[in-house]
Design an enzyme around this catalytic site. Structure first.
Site, PDB file in Angstrom:
ATOM      1  N   LYS A   1       0.826  -1.223   0.000  1.00 31.44           N
ATOM      2  CA  LYS A   1       0.000   0.000   0.000  1.00 31.44           C
ATOM      3  C   LYS A   1       0.858   1.270   0.000  1.00 31.44           C
ATOM      4  O   LYS A   1       0.516   2.245  -0.669  1.00 31.44           O
ATOM      5  CB  LYS A   1      -0.965  -0.006   1.180  1.00 31.44           C
ATOM      6  CG  LYS A   1      -2.090  -1.041   1.014  1.00 31.44           C
ATOM      7  CD  LYS A   1      -3.113  -0.928   2.133  1.00 31.44           C
ATOM      8  CE  LYS A   1      -4.220  -1.958   1.952  1.00 31.44           C
ATOM      9  NZ  LYS A   1      -5.256  -1.852   2.978  1.00 31.44           N
TER      10      LYS A   1
ATOM     11  N   ASP B   1     -10.061   2.617   1.999  1.00 31.90           N
ATOM     12  CA  ASP B   1     -10.208   1.906   3.282  1.00 31.90           C
ATOM     13  C   ASP B   1     -10.973   2.755   4.293  1.00 31.90           C
ATOM     14  O   ASP B   1     -11.810   2.249   5.050  1.00 31.90           O
ATOM     15  CB  ASP B   1      -8.830   1.544   3.856  1.00 31.90           C
ATOM     16  CG  ASP B   1      -8.214   0.322   3.191  1.00 31.90           C
ATOM     17  OD1 ASP B   1      -8.977  -0.475   2.592  1.00 31.90           O
ATOM     18  OD2 ASP B   1      -6.984   0.172   3.245  1.00 31.90           O
TER      19      ASP B   1
HETATM   20  P1  NDP Z   1       0.505  -2.924  10.056  1.00 33.20           P
HETATM   21  O1  NDP Z   1       1.480  -4.053  10.025  1.00 33.20           O
HETATM   22  O2  NDP Z   1       0.840  -1.653   9.358  1.00 33.20           O
HETATM   23  O3  NDP Z   1       0.186  -2.549  11.610  1.00 33.20           O
HETATM   24  C1  NDP Z   1      -0.019  -3.572  12.556  1.00 33.20           C
HETATM   25  C2  NDP Z   1      -0.510  -2.956  13.876  1.00 33.20           C
HETATM   26  O4  NDP Z   1      -0.785  -4.038  14.772  1.00 33.20           O
HETATM   27  C3  NDP Z   1       0.512  -2.059  14.575  1.00 33.20           C
HETATM   28  O5  NDP Z   1      -0.151  -1.048  15.285  1.00 33.20           O
HETATM   29  C4  NDP Z   1       1.194  -3.047  15.533  1.00 33.20           C
HETATM   30  O6  NDP Z   1       1.762  -2.440  16.674  1.00 33.20           O
HETATM   31  C5  NDP Z   1       0.007  -3.884  15.963  1.00 33.20           C
HETATM   32  N1  NDP Z   1       0.442  -5.195  16.438  1.00 33.20           N
HETATM   33  C6  NDP Z   1       0.883  -6.240  15.690  1.00 33.20           C
HETATM   34  N2  NDP Z   1       1.206  -7.284  16.497  1.00 33.20           N
HETATM   35  C7  NDP Z   1       0.949  -6.879  17.775  1.00 33.20           C
HETATM   36  C8  NDP Z   1       1.079  -7.512  19.050  1.00 33.20           C
HETATM   37  N3  NDP Z   1       1.531  -8.770  19.174  1.00 33.20           N
HETATM   38  N4  NDP Z   1       0.717  -6.814  20.147  1.00 33.20           N
HETATM   39  C9  NDP Z   1       0.258  -5.536  20.048  1.00 33.20           C
HETATM   40  N5  NDP Z   1       0.118  -4.878  18.861  1.00 33.20           N
HETATM   41  C10 NDP Z   1       0.472  -5.561  17.743  1.00 33.20           C
HETATM   42  O7  NDP Z   1      -0.869  -3.537   9.512  1.00 33.20           O
HETATM   43  P2  NDP Z   1      -2.102  -2.740   8.881  1.00 33.20           P
HETATM   44  O8  NDP Z   1      -2.256  -1.485   9.665  1.00 33.20           O
HETATM   45  O9  NDP Z   1      -1.961  -2.638   7.427  1.00 33.20           O
HETATM   46  O10 NDP Z   1      -3.325  -3.748   9.156  1.00 33.20           O
HETATM   47  C11 NDP Z   1      -3.843  -3.959  10.476  1.00 33.20           C
HETATM   48  C12 NDP Z   1      -4.986  -4.954  10.405  1.00 33.20           C
HETATM   49  O11 NDP Z   1      -6.104  -4.375   9.733  1.00 33.20           O
HETATM   50  C13 NDP Z   1      -4.642  -6.230   9.634  1.00 33.20           C
HETATM   51  O12 NDP Z   1      -5.192  -7.343  10.310  1.00 33.20           O
HETATM   52  C14 NDP Z   1      -5.345  -6.036   8.299  1.00 33.20           C
HETATM   53  O13 NDP Z   1      -5.675  -7.248   7.680  1.00 33.20           O
HETATM   54  C15 NDP Z   1      -6.578  -5.275   8.738  1.00 33.20           C
HETATM   55  N6  NDP Z   1      -7.209  -4.492   7.665  1.00 33.20           N
HETATM   56  C16 NDP Z   1      -8.510  -4.755   7.376  1.00 33.20           C
HETATM   57  C17 NDP Z   1      -9.163  -4.024   6.402  1.00 33.20           C
HETATM   58  C18 NDP Z   1     -10.605  -4.309   6.123  1.00 33.20           C
HETATM   59  O14 NDP Z   1     -11.130  -3.840   5.099  1.00 33.20           O
HETATM   60  N7  NDP Z   1     -11.306  -5.029   6.990  1.00 33.20           N
HETATM   61  C19 NDP Z   1      -8.470  -2.983   5.621  1.00 33.20           C
HETATM   62  C20 NDP Z   1      -7.113  -2.755   6.033  1.00 33.20           C
HETATM   63  C21 NDP Z   1      -6.500  -3.513   7.014  1.00 33.20           C
HETATM   64  P3  NDP Z   1       3.293  -1.909  16.670  1.00 33.20           P
HETATM   65  O15 NDP Z   1       3.275  -0.570  16.002  1.00 33.20           O
HETATM   66  O16 NDP Z   1       3.647  -1.859  18.107  1.00 33.20           O
HETATM   67  O17 NDP Z   1       4.100  -2.925  15.894  1.00 33.20           O
END
Ligand code: NDP
Length: 279
Positions: free
Chosen positions: A73, A109
């Site tokens: 993205k 989104d």
């Molecule tokens: P990113 O990888 O950019 O961000 C992931 C986020 O999750 C960060 O804030 C990260 O925190 C947090 N995170 C991951 N693992 C952990 C953990 N073990 N404990 C605490 N926090 C955690 O992903 P995206 O932002 O692109 O996507 C996030 C979710 O949204 C995904 O599941 C994706 O599939 C979903 N999504 C759904 C959409 C829909 O249409 N339904 C559209 C877009 C996304 P940290 O910064 O600390 O690493």
């Protein structure tokens, strides 16, 4: 309905890595089948190393455009010649259109998130701040959409506090705050972390401090009824699953790619069947 493929058939696709799990072909091809367009929508798996060359090749092609999913993205926005304000603010594009050798980027989104919340008439954006869990790409897109929808502030809670600061700096908007204490009432709570995906955990939240019942949306949709949504239900909140948001982002994508509004058919039913078939 989808016609026999020919040299005239228009092409659009979703690109990602991996992309085999994507529900986008189900949604878009169902809409195409219910319309009178000679077009098809595919899923294309491209490696991270190959993305730049792939995009360079498509620039001069006849493809209508692409939806873009993880991990491309941000790269999709970078490759575009022009971007919508919402994509620029999100720092990411989930939609690219190709016209006369130029690439135009957008991000639907946020629109999907607001459509999913707005299904419920209890969504009153001005009634309080939105609590946003996560500070990754999806969260960044959500912030702009929530503010545009009328929430007075977005309170962001994330495992890594530096990512919240980076998000605030990128958006440059004083209404984006680091979460410190639970506001009451809230307009909504949105899980934009990847916690809950494939049944793995749930974001850490003190549900007892959320006093007024609110709307709780989980962007995760595999599984549909996440642990986070189950917790929200137990505490009396109205829940919205990530599939509602996914369909909400697909609708404006379809209109932009194919030039017509998606026909009013029940694509959620089809997506649910695909989810239960693929787990
Ligand atoms: P990113 O990888 O950019 O961000 C992931 C986020 O999750 C960060 O804030 C990260 O925190 C947090 N995170 C991951 N693992 C952990 C953990 N073990 N404990 C605490 N926090 C955690 O992903 P995206 O932002 O692109 O996507 C996030 C979710 O949204 C995904 O599941 C994706 O599939 C979903 N999504 C759904 C959409 C829909 O249409 N339904 C559209 C877009 C996304 P940290 O910064 O600390 O690493």
């Amino acid at each position: 309905m989808i016609k026999g493929l020919s040299a005239q058939t228009k092409l659009a696709a979703v690109v990602g890595h991996p992309v085999g799990h994507s529900l986008s072909p189900i949604l878009h091809n169902a809409w195409l089948a219910a319309s009178d367009l000679d077009a098809v929508y595919l899923a294309l798996d491209v490696t991270e190393a190959g993305f730049a060359a792939f995009m360079a090749g498509l620039r001069e092609s006849q493809i209508l455009g692409l939806n873009v999913t993880l991990p491309f993205k941000a790269a999709a926005l970078a490759v575009a010649d022009e971007a919508s304000d919402i994509a620029a603010r999100a720092g990411a594009a989930n939609l690219l259109r190709f016209q006369s050798g130029r690439i135009w980027a957008d991000n639907t989104d946020g629109a999907g998130l607001i459509e999913a919340l707005s299904i419920h008439e209890t969504f009153l954006p001005s009634q309080g701040p939105a609590l946003l869990l996560g500070a990754g790409g999806a969260a960044r897109g959500a912030v702009g959409a929530l503010l545009d929808a009328g929430v007075p502030e977005v309170h962001v809670k994330n495992r890594s506090p530096d990512k919240v600061l980076a998000l605030q700096a990128a958006l440059g908007d004083r209404r984006v705050k680091t979460f410190s204490s639970m506001a009451d009432p809230l307009a909504c709570i949105v899980n934009a972390t990847s916690l809950g995906l494939n049944g793995q955990g749930a974001p850490d939240l003190d549900w007892t401090s959320v006093r007024t019942p609110t709307l709780v949306l989980d962007m995760v949709y595999r599984p549909l009824n996440t642990t986070f949504l189950q917790q929200a239900s137990i505490y009396g909140h109205q829940v919205i699953d990530g599939l509602a948001m996914l369909i909400g982002q697909a609708r404006p994508s379809f209109a932009a790619l194919f030039g017509i509004a998606p026909p009013p058919i029940d694509v959620r039913r089809l997506a649910l069947a695909q989810l239960s078939a693929t787990g």
